[in-house]
Scaffold this active site. Sequence first.
Site, mmCIF file in Angstrom:
data_model
loop_
_atom_site.group_PDB
_atom_site.id
_atom_site.type_symbol
_atom_site.label_atom_id
_atom_site.label_comp_id
_atom_site.label_asym_id
_atom_site.label_seq_id
_atom_site.Cartn_x
_atom_site.Cartn_y
_atom_site.Cartn_z
ATOM 1 N N CYS A 191 -4.631 2.236 -3.571
ATOM 2 C CA CYS A 191 -3.476 2.795 -3.173
ATOM 3 C C CYS A 191 -2.202 1.798 -3.295
ATOM 4 C CB CYS A 191 -3.672 3.162 -1.452
ATOM 5 S SG CYS A 191 -4.943 4.308 -1.282
ATOM 6 N N GLN A 234 -4.301 -5.337 7.034
ATOM 7 C CA GLN A 234 -5.372 -6.281 6.535
ATOM 8 C C GLN A 234 -5.187 -7.427 7.384
ATOM 9 O OE1 GLN A 234 -7.803 -5.340 4.411
ATOM 10 N NE2 GLN A 234 -6.943 -3.319 3.949
ATOM 11 N N ASP A 294 3.358 -4.260 7.827
ATOM 12 C CA ASP A 294 2.087 -3.637 7.921
ATOM 13 C C ASP A 294 1.017 -4.624 7.966
ATOM 14 O OD1 ASP A 294 -0.289 -2.221 6.891
ATOM 15 O OD2 ASP A 294 0.569 -1.477 5.309
ATOM 16 N N LYS A 344 -10.295 -1.213 10.637
ATOM 17 C CA LYS A 344 -10.539 -2.146 9.993
ATOM 18 C C LYS A 344 -10.713 -3.444 10.826
ATOM 19 C CE LYS A 344 -7.191 -0.679 6.640
ATOM 20 N NZ LYS A 344 -8.004 -0.273 5.458
ATOM 21 N N HIS A 401 0.859 -1.308 -0.026
ATOM 22 C CA HIS A 401 0.001 -0.118 0.232
ATOM 23 C C HIS A 401 0.855 1.393 -0.047
ATOM 24 C CE1 HIS A 401 -2.595 2.944 1.878
ATOM 25 N NE2 HIS A 401 -3.776 2.111 1.707
HETATM 26 N N1 C6P Z 1 -6.234 0.370 3.047
HETATM 27 C C1 C6P Z 1 -8.108 -0.092 1.428
HETATM 28 O O1 C6P Z 1 -9.165 0.192 0.830
HETATM 29 P P1 C6P Z 1 -5.002 3.443 7.372
HETATM 30 O O2 C6P Z 1 -5.811 4.441 6.404
HETATM 31 O O3 C6P Z 1 -3.834 4.114 7.768
HETATM 32 O O4 C6P Z 1 -5.844 2.892 8.427
HETATM 33 O O5 C6P Z 1 -4.432 2.134 6.571
HETATM 34 C C2 C6P Z 1 -3.303 2.281 5.450
HETATM 35 C C3 C6P Z 1 -3.400 1.040 4.953
HETATM 36 C C4 C6P Z 1 -1.886 0.367 5.128
HETATM 37 N N2 C6P Z 1 -1.561 -0.775 4.627
HETATM 38 C C5 C6P Z 1 -2.331 -1.505 4.117
HETATM 39 C C6 C6P Z 1 -2.037 -2.800 3.670
HETATM 40 C C7 C6P Z 1 -3.910 -1.020 3.860
HETATM 41 O O6 C6P Z 1 -4.754 -1.752 3.037
HETATM 42 C C8 C6P Z 1 -4.237 0.187 4.369
HETATM 43 C C9 C6P Z 1 -5.725 0.775 4.028
HETATM 44 C C10 C6P Z 1 -7.493 0.905 2.661
HETATM 45 O O7 C6P Z 1 -7.108 -0.966 0.875
HETATM 46 C C11 C6P Z 1 -7.874 2.065 2.356
HETATM 47 S S1 C6P Z 1 -6.806 2.738 1.275
#
Ligand code: C6P
Length: 405
Positions: A364, A203, A200, A226, A123
């Site tokens: 993203c 997910q 990270d 999430k 991401h």
């Molecule tokens: N992905 C998706 O629709 P935040 O926004 O900080 O809570 O998470 C960011 C993020 C980082 N790593 C991974 C693997 C992610 O999937 C995400 C967030 C969402 O896939 C929103 S872009």
Amino acid sequence: MTLDIQKIREDFPILQQKIYKQPLIYFDNAATTQRPRQVIDVLTRTYTEFYGNIHRAAHFLADKATLAYEETREKVRNLINAESREQIIFTKGTTESINLVAYSFGEAFIHEGDEIIVSEMEHHSNIVPWQLLAGRKGAKIIMLPINDEGRLEFEKLESLISPRTKLIAVTHVSNVLGTINPIKQIAQIAHSKNVRIFVDGAQAAAHLIINVQDLDVDFYAFSAHKMYGPNGVGVLYGKKELLEQMPPYQGGGEMISEVRFSGTTYNELPYKFEAGTPNISGVITFGAAIDYLGNIGIENAAAWETELLNYATVRLIQIAGLRVYGTQPGKSGVISFNVEGVHFFDLGTMLDKFGIAVRTGHHCADPLMEHFGIQGTVRASFAFYNTREEIDVFVEALKKIISMF
Ligand code: C6P
């Protein structure tokens, strides 16, 4: 344990509504999950019963809020089996957790000419902070590639590690492909070469049982939103010896020990990294989400999500011209696809008219899109409250939309 999905659905007020006169089908859980009443109630109770600023005042409300806030820290510690509560830092999300490490680990450990390995399936949140760090320090980003199945080519990792490699940044689960990466093995390879590993877990945390000690990772990050919890709350886990050597990320209240114009000393862990008034109600509410997820059982949730994924995959691949991206066996409950001759954006917009929420676009993950030579996909992502019947409606709606083109 078999989950009673209909009963579980009653916990989620938002799922009871109709969108464009159709029952809502929420398949955008990888973007953010919905919240059960049990979590919403705790948010309300926090504001109506025990809200005050934490760690500061001597009064009853502040004490109660502090206790509840710190209780969540203990729940998180327990959830990921961290050694101690000092290693659990609250942030505003995965993104902030990554930026914290990129800045603070970067300040302490990254020098000109050093290398950071970042996987191709990341991401943007797990790419850009490392690029910013590389720019500041004159370091280099090295890409760890994926194959066309959407699997990390982690056997190439050893050959990519040089004497200048300091860190590997990798996702536990891909938000586009659903691929689950072999974090424990990657950590073993990294550590055998004296390289640190940042994971990270955005997910992963709601779908896998995370044991940071067993995985032996140096850093692990995730977001509460999430995980059926509030938005604006995230977690950073780090190895204590590293966190202790890293300078503060932000200055402000709570992160200090003593402030003098002649110099400031910093608070102990985890407070050194929690400057300013944090998201008090959010963190407390996150505790309720962890409890809720615990009652469901992450392994039960994951088993049901896998059933949904398999059911959806079998039905979707029968549609002529439909290509699924990410076909690694044992992947997480995310399915990304395109249909020949129909733009993903049109598919998403028209699915919405059937009351079906999916995400479309690059998710993203531009480098991943580039790997597959595409601009974006449609992505359906499942949670334990989804049903087979919803997938049937989704597939039939998709077929109708395709026939219109
Ligand atoms: N992905 C998706 O629709 P935040 O926004 O900080 O809570 O998470 C960011 C993020 C980082 N790593 C991974 C693997 C992610 O999937 C995400 C967030 C969402 O896939 C929103 S872009």
